[in-house]
Design a protein around this motif. Structure first.
Motif, mmCIF file in Angstrom:
data_model
loop_
_atom_site.group_PDB
_atom_site.id
_atom_site.type_symbol
_atom_site.label_atom_id
_atom_site.label_comp_id
_atom_site.label_asym_id
_atom_site.label_seq_id
_atom_site.Cartn_x
_atom_site.Cartn_y
_atom_site.Cartn_z
ATOM 1 N N ALA A 273 0.880 -1.172 0.000
ATOM 2 C CA ALA A 273 0.000 0.000 0.000
ATOM 3 C C ALA A 273 0.912 1.215 0.000
ATOM 4 O O ALA A 273 1.801 1.309 0.846
ATOM 5 N N PRO A 274 0.719 2.119 -0.954
ATOM 6 C CA PRO A 274 1.606 3.279 -0.995
ATOM 7 C C PRO A 274 1.462 4.123 0.263
ATOM 8 O O PRO A 274 0.358 4.327 0.756
ATOM 9 N N VAL A 275 2.585 4.576 0.769
ATOM 10 C CA VAL A 275 2.563 5.456 1.943
ATOM 11 C C VAL A 275 3.561 6.584 1.713
ATOM 12 O O VAL A 275 4.723 6.340 1.406
ATOM 13 N N MET A 276 3.053 7.806 1.803
ATOM 14 C CA MET A 276 3.909 8.985 1.671
ATOM 15 C C MET A 276 4.378 9.357 3.064
ATOM 16 O O MET A 276 3.557 9.569 3.968
ATOM 17 N N TYR A 277 5.701 9.359 3.240
ATOM 18 C CA TYR A 277 6.254 9.691 4.551
ATOM 19 C C TYR A 277 7.493 10.545 4.358
ATOM 20 O O TYR A 277 8.383 10.187 3.596
ATOM 21 N N GLN A 278 7.502 11.684 5.014
ATOM 22 C CA GLN A 278 8.607 12.641 4.918
ATOM 23 C C GLN A 278 8.953 12.962 3.464
ATOM 24 O O GLN A 278 10.117 13.021 3.072
ATOM 25 N N GLY A 279 7.896 13.135 2.660
ATOM 26 C CA GLY A 279 8.075 13.588 1.285
ATOM 27 C C GLY A 279 8.399 12.518 0.266
ATOM 28 O O GLY A 279 8.591 12.821 -0.907
ATOM 29 N N THR B 115 7.233 8.671 -1.348
ATOM 30 C CA THR B 115 6.205 7.626 -1.389
ATOM 31 C C THR B 115 6.890 6.266 -1.468
ATOM 32 O O THR B 115 7.674 6.003 -2.378
ATOM 33 N N TYR B 116 6.582 5.442 -0.484
ATOM 34 C CA TYR B 116 7.107 4.079 -0.420
ATOM 35 C C TYR B 116 6.003 3.122 -0.856
ATOM 36 O O TYR B 116 4.818 3.433 -0.729
ATOM 37 N N GLN B 117 6.397 1.939 -1.314
ATOM 38 C CA GLN B 117 5.415 0.956 -1.787
ATOM 39 C C GLN B 117 4.750 0.195 -0.648
ATOM 40 O O GLN B 117 3.721 -0.441 -0.831
ATOM 41 N N ASN B 118 5.348 0.266 0.537
ATOM 42 C CA ASN B 118 4.822 -0.466 1.690
ATOM 43 C C ASN B 118 5.430 0.133 2.952
ATOM 44 O O ASN B 118 6.430 0.847 2.898
ATOM 45 N N ASN B 119 4.818 -0.172 4.087
ATOM 46 C CA ASN B 119 5.287 0.376 5.362
ATOM 47 C C ASN B 119 6.672 -0.133 5.741
ATOM 48 O O ASN B 119 7.448 0.586 6.356
ATOM 49 N N GLU B 120 6.964 -1.368 5.405
ATOM 50 C CA GLU B 120 8.264 -1.926 5.769
ATOM 51 C C GLU B 120 9.386 -1.108 5.145
ATOM 52 O O GLU B 120 10.377 -0.790 5.804
ATOM 53 N N GLU C 15 4.108 6.766 13.286
ATOM 54 C CA GLU C 15 3.795 7.760 12.247
ATOM 55 C C GLU C 15 3.571 7.106 10.890
ATOM 56 O O GLU C 15 2.686 7.508 10.129
ATOM 57 N N ILE C 16 4.350 6.073 10.581
ATOM 58 C CA ILE C 16 4.225 5.389 9.293
ATOM 59 C C ILE C 16 2.937 4.579 9.247
ATOM 60 O O ILE C 16 2.208 4.590 8.249
ATOM 61 N N VAL C 17 2.625 3.873 10.325
ATOM 62 C CA VAL C 17 1.371 3.104 10.384
ATOM 63 C C VAL C 17 0.184 4.059 10.256
ATOM 64 O O VAL C 17 -0.756 3.811 9.495
ATOM 65 N N LYS C 18 0.235 5.165 10.974
ATOM 66 C CA LYS C 18 -0.856 6.135 10.911
ATOM 67 C C LYS C 18 -1.009 6.689 9.491
ATOM 68 O O LYS C 18 -2.121 6.799 8.972
ATOM 69 N N ALA C 19 0.111 7.002 8.856
ATOM 70 C CA ALA C 19 0.084 7.524 7.490
ATOM 71 C C ALA C 19 -0.562 6.517 6.529
ATOM 72 O O ALA C 19 -1.377 6.891 5.680
ATOM 73 N N LYS C 20 -0.227 5.244 6.673
ATOM 74 C CA LYS C 20 -0.791 4.203 5.800
ATOM 75 C C LYS C 20 -2.310 4.216 5.854
ATOM 76 O O LYS C 20 -2.978 4.183 4.824
ATOM 77 N N PHE C 21 -2.857 4.291 7.061
ATOM 78 C CA PHE C 21 -4.313 4.204 7.197
ATOM 79 C C PHE C 21 -5.008 5.534 6.929
ATOM 80 O O PHE C 21 -6.164 5.549 6.523
ATOM 81 N N GLU C 22 -4.327 6.645 7.124
ATOM 82 C CA GLU C 22 -4.913 7.940 6.773
ATOM 83 C C GLU C 22 -4.909 8.154 5.267
ATOM 84 O O GLU C 22 -5.809 8.784 4.724
#
Length: 146
Positions: A20-26, A28-33, A81-88
């Motif tokens: 699941a794409p997650v944008m974190y600190q600018g 976009t990663y393909q997954n939380n890991e 923060e990363i888990v929260k970003a994934k679900f938001e």
């Protein structure tokens, strides 16, 4: 009280390995890991090297980097923060997380992770606790708007 004790099958979306794409600190990663493993270093240019990696390769790469000096102090904040970003950022996953209701979430595993999960009944289950915290926060936020 219901317990979800492994993040497989219909509950695989709870796993950091779930795509699941997650944008974190600018970035976009393909997954939380991948996002989490990238945070092991402070060099932003290395962060982008993780962005397109599948979770297994991100984890492997994360084992090879020189850890930031404050990693032990900051890793739980990053995970939260990363888990929260994934679900938001992924509405369908947010809904699935909310649909777990009041279930206790336990990252049961067979690979010996006793910090983020539980193996053979032993572990701190930090990922499960973060997921439940995020679920409660999302629930409170949506209670105010619906």
């Amino acid at each position: 009280m219901d317990v979800i004790d492994e993040f497989k099958g219909k509950y695989y979306f709870l796993s950091n390995f779930y795509s699941a794409p997650v944008m974190y600190q600018g970035i976009t990663y393909q997954n939380n890991e991948a996002a989490f493993q990238a945070m092991k270093v402070t060099d932003k240019s290395i962060h982008s090297e993780f962005s397109d990696l599948p979770p297994n390769l991100a984890k492997r790469k994360g084992r090879r980097v020189k850890l930031r000096l404050d990693w032990e102090e900051v890793k739980e904040t990053f995970m939260y923060e990363i888990v929260k970003a994934k679900f938001e950022q992924n509405a369908h996953l947010k809904n699935k997380l909310l649909q777990t209701g009041e279930s206790i979430l336990i990252e049961g595993n067979t690979w010996g992770d006793k910090i983020w999960g539980v193996c053979n009944g032993v572990g701190e289950n930090k990922l499960g606790k973060i997921l439940m915290k995020v679920r409660n926060e999302l629930k409170e936020a949506s209670d105010g708007t619906e």
